[in-house]
Motif scaffolding. Structure first.
Motif, PDB file in Angstrom:
ATOM      1  N   SER A 136       0.891  -1.157   0.000  1.00  0.00           N
ATOM      2  CA  SER A 136       0.000   0.000   0.000  1.00  0.00           C
ATOM      3  C   SER A 136       0.929   1.207   0.000  1.00  0.00           C
ATOM      4  O   SER A 136       2.105   1.078   0.339  1.00  0.00           O
ATOM      5  CB  SER A 136      -0.907  -0.019   1.236  1.00  0.00           C
ATOM      6  N   ILE A 137       0.406   2.385  -0.398  1.00  0.00           N
ATOM      7  CA  ILE A 137       1.303   3.548  -0.416  1.00  0.00           C
ATOM      8  C   ILE A 137       1.633   4.006   1.005  1.00  0.00           C
ATOM      9  O   ILE A 137       2.463   4.873   1.200  1.00  0.00           O
ATOM     10  CB  ILE A 137       0.737   4.727  -1.240  1.00  0.00           C
ATOM     11  N   TRP A 138       0.947   3.425   1.996  1.00  0.00           N
ATOM     12  CA  TRP A 138       1.145   3.879   3.372  1.00  0.00           C
ATOM     13  C   TRP A 138       1.927   2.910   4.235  1.00  0.00           C
ATOM     14  O   TRP A 138       2.318   3.251   5.344  1.00  0.00           O
ATOM     15  CB  TRP A 138      -0.203   4.167   4.048  1.00  0.00           C
ATOM     16  N   SER A 139       2.112   1.664   3.770  1.00  0.00           N
ATOM     17  CA  SER A 139       2.739   0.689   4.665  1.00  0.00           C
ATOM     18  C   SER A 139       3.504  -0.355   3.874  1.00  0.00           C
ATOM     19  O   SER A 139       3.058  -0.779   2.805  1.00  0.00           O
ATOM     20  CB  SER A 139       1.656   0.016   5.508  1.00  0.00           C
ATOM     21  N   SER A 140       4.654  -0.787   4.422  1.00  0.00           N
ATOM     22  CA  SER A 140       5.398  -1.863   3.758  1.00  0.00           C
ATOM     23  C   SER A 140       4.868  -3.219   4.201  1.00  0.00           C
ATOM     24  O   SER A 140       5.244  -4.238   3.643  1.00  0.00           O
ATOM     25  CB  SER A 140       6.886  -1.735   4.074  1.00  0.00           C
ATOM     26  N   ASP A 141       4.020  -3.256   5.218  1.00  0.00           N
ATOM     27  CA  ASP A 141       3.545  -4.539   5.752  1.00  0.00           C
ATOM     28  C   ASP A 141       2.068  -4.808   5.464  1.00  0.00           C
ATOM     29  O   ASP A 141       1.682  -5.916   5.124  1.00  0.00           O
ATOM     30  CB  ASP A 141       3.766  -4.588   7.275  1.00  0.00           C
ATOM     31  N   GLU A 142       1.248  -3.762   5.616  1.00  0.00           N
ATOM     32  CA  GLU A 142      -0.202  -3.963   5.426  1.00  0.00           C
ATOM     33  C   GLU A 142      -0.535  -3.877   3.937  1.00  0.00           C
ATOM     34  O   GLU A 142       0.068  -3.092   3.213  1.00  0.00           O
ATOM     35  CB  GLU A 142      -0.980  -2.830   6.112  1.00  0.00           C
ATOM     36  N   THR A 143      -1.522  -4.647   3.502  1.00  0.00           N
ATOM     37  CA  THR A 143      -1.988  -4.456   2.133  1.00  0.00           C
ATOM     38  C   THR A 143      -3.161  -3.487   2.186  1.00  0.00           C
ATOM     39  O   THR A 143      -3.704  -3.194   3.257  1.00  0.00           O
ATOM     40  CB  THR A 143      -2.486  -5.767   1.506  1.00  0.00           C
ATOM     41  N   ASN A 144      -3.575  -3.025   1.027  1.00  0.00           N
ATOM     42  CA  ASN A 144      -4.676  -2.084   0.961  1.00  0.00           C
ATOM     43  C   ASN A 144      -5.962  -2.706   1.519  1.00  0.00           C
ATOM     44  O   ASN A 144      -6.858  -2.008   1.983  1.00  0.00           O
ATOM     45  CB  ASN A 144      -4.854  -1.628  -0.485  1.00  0.00           C
ATOM     46  N   GLU A 145      -6.023  -4.063   1.476  1.00  0.00           N
ATOM     47  CA  GLU A 145      -7.246  -4.738   1.948  1.00  0.00           C
ATOM     48  C   GLU A 145      -7.275  -4.841   3.473  1.00  0.00           C
ATOM     49  O   GLU A 145      -8.335  -4.875   4.079  1.00  0.00           O
ATOM     50  CB  GLU A 145      -7.351  -6.167   1.374  1.00  0.00           C
ATOM     51  N   THR A 146      -6.086  -4.911   4.098  1.00  0.00           N
ATOM     52  CA  THR A 146      -6.070  -5.163   5.544  1.00  0.00           C
ATOM     53  C   THR A 146      -6.018  -3.880   6.378  1.00  0.00           C
ATOM     54  O   THR A 146      -6.110  -3.933   7.596  1.00  0.00           O
ATOM     55  CB  THR A 146      -4.865  -6.049   5.935  1.00  0.00           C
ATOM     56  N   CYS A 147      -5.843  -2.720   5.726  1.00  0.00           N
ATOM     57  CA  CYS A 147      -5.690  -1.502   6.534  1.00  0.00           C
ATOM     58  C   CYS A 147      -7.048  -0.857   6.838  1.00  0.00           C
ATOM     59  O   CYS A 147      -8.082  -1.302   6.340  1.00  0.00           O
ATOM     60  CB  CYS A 147      -4.742  -0.538   5.857  1.00  0.00           C
ATOM     61  N   SER A 148      -7.012   0.187   7.652  1.00  0.00           N
ATOM     62  CA  SER A 148      -8.258   0.821   8.095  1.00  0.00           C
ATOM     63  C   SER A 148      -8.963   1.501   6.914  1.00  0.00           C
ATOM     64  O   SER A 148      -8.341   1.797   5.902  1.00  0.00           O
ATOM     65  CB  SER A 148      -7.959   1.855   9.180  1.00  0.00           C
ATOM     66  N   LEU A 149     -10.272   1.770   7.094  1.00  0.00           N
ATOM     67  CA  LEU A 149     -11.073   2.329   5.995  1.00  0.00           C
ATOM     68  C   LEU A 149     -10.514   3.670   5.524  1.00  0.00           C
ATOM     69  O   LEU A 149     -10.384   3.904   4.320  1.00  0.00           O
ATOM     70  CB  LEU A 149     -12.543   2.468   6.436  1.00  0.00           C
ATOM     71  N   VAL A 150     -10.139   4.529   6.465  1.00  0.00           N
ATOM     72  CA  VAL A 150      -9.686   5.864   6.032  1.00  0.00           C
ATOM     73  C   VAL A 150      -8.382   5.749   5.236  1.00  0.00           C
ATOM     74  O   VAL A 150      -8.144   6.483   4.283  1.00  0.00           O
ATOM     75  CB  VAL A 150      -9.585   6.848   7.220  1.00  0.00           C
ATOM     76  N   GLU A 151      -7.551   4.752   5.598  1.00  0.00           N
ATOM     77  CA  GLU A 151      -6.306   4.535   4.858  1.00  0.00           C
ATOM     78  C   GLU A 151      -6.628   4.083   3.434  1.00  0.00           C
ATOM     79  O   GLU A 151      -5.939   4.449   2.487  1.00  0.00           O
ATOM     80  CB  GLU A 151      -5.500   3.455   5.591  1.00  0.00           C
ATOM     81  N   ARG A 152      -7.676   3.283   3.301  1.00  0.00           N
ATOM     82  CA  ARG A 152      -8.085   2.826   1.954  1.00  0.00           C
ATOM     83  C   ARG A 152      -8.669   3.987   1.154  1.00  0.00           C
ATOM     84  O   ARG A 152      -8.438   4.100  -0.043  1.00  0.00           O
ATOM     85  CB  ARG A 152      -9.119   1.694   2.057  1.00  0.00           C
ATOM     86  N   ILE A 153      -9.428   4.868   1.838  1.00  0.00           N
ATOM     87  CA  ILE A 153     -10.006   6.025   1.137  1.00  0.00           C
ATOM     88  C   ILE A 153      -8.874   6.902   0.580  1.00  0.00           C
ATOM     89  O   ILE A 153      -8.991   7.472  -0.492  1.00  0.00           O
ATOM     90  CB  ILE A 153     -10.917   6.837   2.096  1.00  0.00           C
ATOM     91  N   LEU A 154      -7.777   6.949   1.320  1.00  0.00           N
ATOM     92  CA  LEU A 154      -6.663   7.814   0.914  1.00  0.00           C
ATOM     93  C   LEU A 154      -5.647   7.090   0.043  1.00  0.00           C
ATOM     94  O   LEU A 154      -4.563   7.617  -0.231  1.00  0.00           O
ATOM     95  CB  LEU A 154      -5.970   8.402   2.145  1.00  0.00           C
ATOM     96  N   HIS A 155      -5.984   5.867  -0.395  1.00  0.00           N
ATOM     97  CA  HIS A 155      -5.053   5.156  -1.277  1.00  0.00           C
ATOM     98  C   HIS A 155      -5.079   5.780  -2.666  1.00  0.00           C
ATOM     99  O   HIS A 155      -6.135   6.111  -3.199  1.00  0.00           O
ATOM    100  CB  HIS A 155      -5.411   3.673  -1.366  1.00  0.00           C
ATOM    101  N   LEU A 156      -3.918   5.926  -3.270  1.00  0.00           N
ATOM    102  CA  LEU A 156      -3.828   6.483  -4.626  1.00  0.00           C
ATOM    103  C   LEU A 156      -3.078   5.506  -5.511  1.00  0.00           C
ATOM    104  O   LEU A 156      -2.150   4.838  -5.051  1.00  0.00           O
ATOM    105  CB  LEU A 156      -3.050   7.800  -4.609  1.00  0.00           C
ATOM    106  N   GLU A 157      -3.475   5.420  -6.768  1.00  0.00           N
ATOM    107  CA  GLU A 157      -2.733   4.622  -7.745  1.00  0.00           C
ATOM    108  C   GLU A 157      -1.758   5.549  -8.458  1.00  0.00           C
ATOM    109  O   GLU A 157      -2.188   6.527  -9.071  1.00  0.00           O
ATOM    110  CB  GLU A 157      -3.682   4.021  -8.801  1.00  0.00           C
ATOM    111  N   PRO A 158      -0.453   5.239  -8.405  1.00  0.00           N
ATOM    112  CA  PRO A 158       0.472   6.061  -9.200  1.00  0.00           C
ATOM    113  C   PRO A 158       0.256   5.754 -10.683  1.00  0.00           C
ATOM    114  O   PRO A 158       0.260   4.591 -11.075  1.00  0.00           O
ATOM    115  CB  PRO A 158       1.853   5.595  -8.741  1.00  0.00           C
ATOM    116  N   ILE A 159       0.038   6.775 -11.496  1.00  0.00           N
ATOM    117  CA  ILE A 159      -0.229   6.571 -12.929  1.00  0.00           C
ATOM    118  C   ILE A 159       1.067   6.761 -13.712  1.00  0.00           C
ATOM    119  O   ILE A 159       1.470   5.922 -14.490  1.00  0.00           O
ATOM    120  CB  ILE A 159      -1.280   7.581 -13.453  1.00  0.00           C
ATOM    121  N   GLU A 160       1.708   7.887 -13.526  1.00  0.00           N
ATOM    122  CA  GLU A 160       3.071   8.095 -14.018  1.00  0.00           C
ATOM    123  C   GLU A 160       3.729   9.120 -13.111  1.00  0.00           C
ATOM    124  O   GLU A 160       3.116   9.528 -12.111  1.00  0.00           O
ATOM    125  CB  GLU A 160       3.110   8.497 -15.492  1.00  0.00           C
ATOM    126  N   VAL A 161       4.953   9.531 -13.464  1.00  0.00           N
ATOM    127  CA  VAL A 161       5.664  10.454 -12.575  1.00  0.00           C
ATOM    128  C   VAL A 161       4.773  11.667 -12.302  1.00  0.00           C
ATOM    129  O   VAL A 161       4.234  12.259 -13.246  1.00  0.00           O
ATOM    130  CB  VAL A 161       6.980  10.932 -13.248  1.00  0.00           C
TER     131      VAL A 161
END
Ligand code: 3VV
Length: 445
Positions: A136-161
């Motif tokens: 996930s962009i926020w953690s080296s250990d948690e995946t986007n599925e296992t983290c808290s809801l607000v962390e998932r809301i704030l997940h971003l997909e890097p598209i390019e630089v």
């Protein structure tokens, strides 16, 4: 030489040259496009694991057919890819921040890489290359599925630089439009991903230009306005269907010792544990005979999606959105669940939460029976004074000093439980009586 990132930060007696090197490695990694999708913790681990390698002009950095050692990042100098490809092509000239090599799978190099000048590389050995696979962009250990809801809301997909994509999750707070706090926090997250991990956001200023569409993804385009020694500045545009709907300017700063004072004191309020959550309050209100039946029916029939932020009002009352109250409010809030250890994330979560119940305070003295209002945030500014935890209780004290010309101003302060002033905020919003056509803002995209 090893970069020894974490050691140098832990030890106060660390040698100055080594500290400078640690800072330089962190700043360098913050500029490598491949790494902008990684969490701060992954970047710190990478900074710890890389080693420097130096090459003379004309030397082979890697030989075609040799077993790869890991991933090389060009720190200084130029190199070229030779072999099956045409090295006249600028794509095959490598310079600062370019990278090549092999990730987790050990295999042989497909081409020669030759130094065109004196060359210095940072090499991330194979055994650490898993750090390049983001969970996930926020953690080296948690995946986007296992983290808290607000962390998932704030997940971003890097598209390019410098370009990221955010979406509005179905379970995210939405008020018939893209929630302003989501735009602030996602844009701040995008900006943070382009700044080295030693600098953290300390102020942001945003404008809400158009109501965002809930279904369409939001593109966040980051402009790197400046990278200084201690400060960095970013501008982020949020875009839907090619139109800028929102813009943010944010400043980042490396940690620094300095003058200290805090004149503002935390108000005396009940501890959050002694107060009711919004969910509990809502349950009680549904059956409270002292409240108007129409209001209770409205609450009962309105679909209620629990927020990812827990809120406890310090002075709960029987007031409804139809009751005149003073233009001030105090409540405790914190993210539901535990957040990953990333100060950038904690600040983004506070930014997200700050727009949930803020502008409404400017309407408090104007509330009347039967009044329907239309309100949207126009701009929002935040100053983060110190490190904070968004998954621990924070007191938000709000005052609306003025409403005039259909604009309400709200100012706020956030305190930690032990009275430290964490954040100062100001927002201006459009506040009007709703047109008969409706009180929900529609996207004009
Ligand atoms: C039970 C327990 C207790 C619980 C307690 C819980 C309490 C809390 C409960 C719930 C809290 C919820 C809190 C939510 C907070 C959320 C805050 C946000 O997220 S706000 C989103 C971010 N901000 C934006 O998206 C603005 C984006 N910017 C704009 O829209 C434009 O820039 C604007 C409107 C500011 C200026 O644009 P122009 O110059 O074109 O303005 P003009 O012409 O006046 O209006 C444009 C359109 O705006 C609508 N509009 C304007 N005034 C309106 C009005 N009076 N009524 C209805 N619509 C109106 C209409 O659609 C209008 O278009 P037409 O004229 O109809 O074509």
């Amino acid at each position: 030489m090893r970069s020894r990132f974490s050691d140098s930060f832990a030890r106060s007696d660390c040698d100055f040259a080594e500290f400078i090197c640690v800072v330089a490695v962190a700043e360098f990694l913050g500029c490598v496009p491949l790494l902008q999708k990684l969490s701060t913790s992954s970047l710190r681990k990478i900074a710890d694991a890389v080693t420097f390698q130096h090459f003379d002009k004309g030397a082979y950095v890697v030989h075609e057919g040799d077993v790869g050692k890991g991933v090389y990042f060009i720190w200084e100098g130029e190199a070229e890819v030779s072999g099956p490809v045409d090295s006249e092509d600028p794509d095959f000239h490598l310079s600062k921040y370019d990278y090549f090599g092999h990730g987790t799978a050990i295999s042989v190099h497909a081409a020669n890489i030759i130094a065109l000048s004196k060359l210095t590389c940072l090499v991330l050995p194979h055994e650490h290359c898993h750090l390049l696979q983001p969970k996930s962009i926020w953690s080296s250990d948690e995946t986007n599925e296992t983290c808290s809801l607000v962390e998932r809301i704030l997940h971003l997909e890097p598209i390019e630089v410098n370009i990221f994509q955010g979406i509005t999750l179905p379970e995210a707070p939405r008020f018939g439009k893209v929630f302003g706090g989501q735009l602030i926090a996602q844009a701040a997250a995008a900006a943070s991903k382009t700044v080295d991990c030693l600098k953290v956001i300390h102020s942001l200023h945003v404008y809400f230009l158009l109501v965002g569409d809930l279904i369409m993804p939001i593109i966040y385009q980051v402009h790197r306005l400046r990278d200084g020694k201690n400060f960095a500045t970013r501008k982020v545009d949020a875009i839907q269907t090619g139109t800028v709907i929102f813009t943010l300017i944010a400043s980042f700063q490396a940690e620094e010792e300095g003058f200290e004072h805090q004149v503002i004191m935390m108000p005396s309020v009940p501890a959050p544990e002694t107060l009711l959550s919004i969910e509990d309050l809502r349950g009680r209100r549904l059956i409270d005979p002292r409240l108007p039946r129409g209001y209770r029916n409205k609450v009962a029939t309105t679909k209620f999606i629990p927020w990812p932020i827990e809120i406890r009002f310090c002075e709960p009352s029987n007031a409804t959105n139809q009751t005149e109250t003073p233009p001030s409010l105090r409540y405790w809030f914190k993210a539901k669940g535990k957040l990953s250890e990333d100060q950038a994330l904690h600040r983004c979560v506070v930014a997200f939460a700050s727009d949930l119940i803020f502008l409404g305070t400017s309407l408090n003295p104007h509330r009347r029976k039967g009044l329907k209002t239309y309100s949207v945030s126009l701009d929002h500014a935040m100053w983060f004074h110190r490190n904070l935890r968004a998954d621990d209780w924070i007191l938000f004290e709000i005052l609306s000093p003025i409403a005039h010309n259909a604009r309400g101003l709200v100012s706020g302060r956030m305190f930690s439980r032990n009275g430290e002033l964490l954040v100062t905020l100001i927002q201006e919003g459009l506040i009007r009586k709703a047109k008969p056509s409706g009180s929900l803002p529609a996207s004009k995209l």
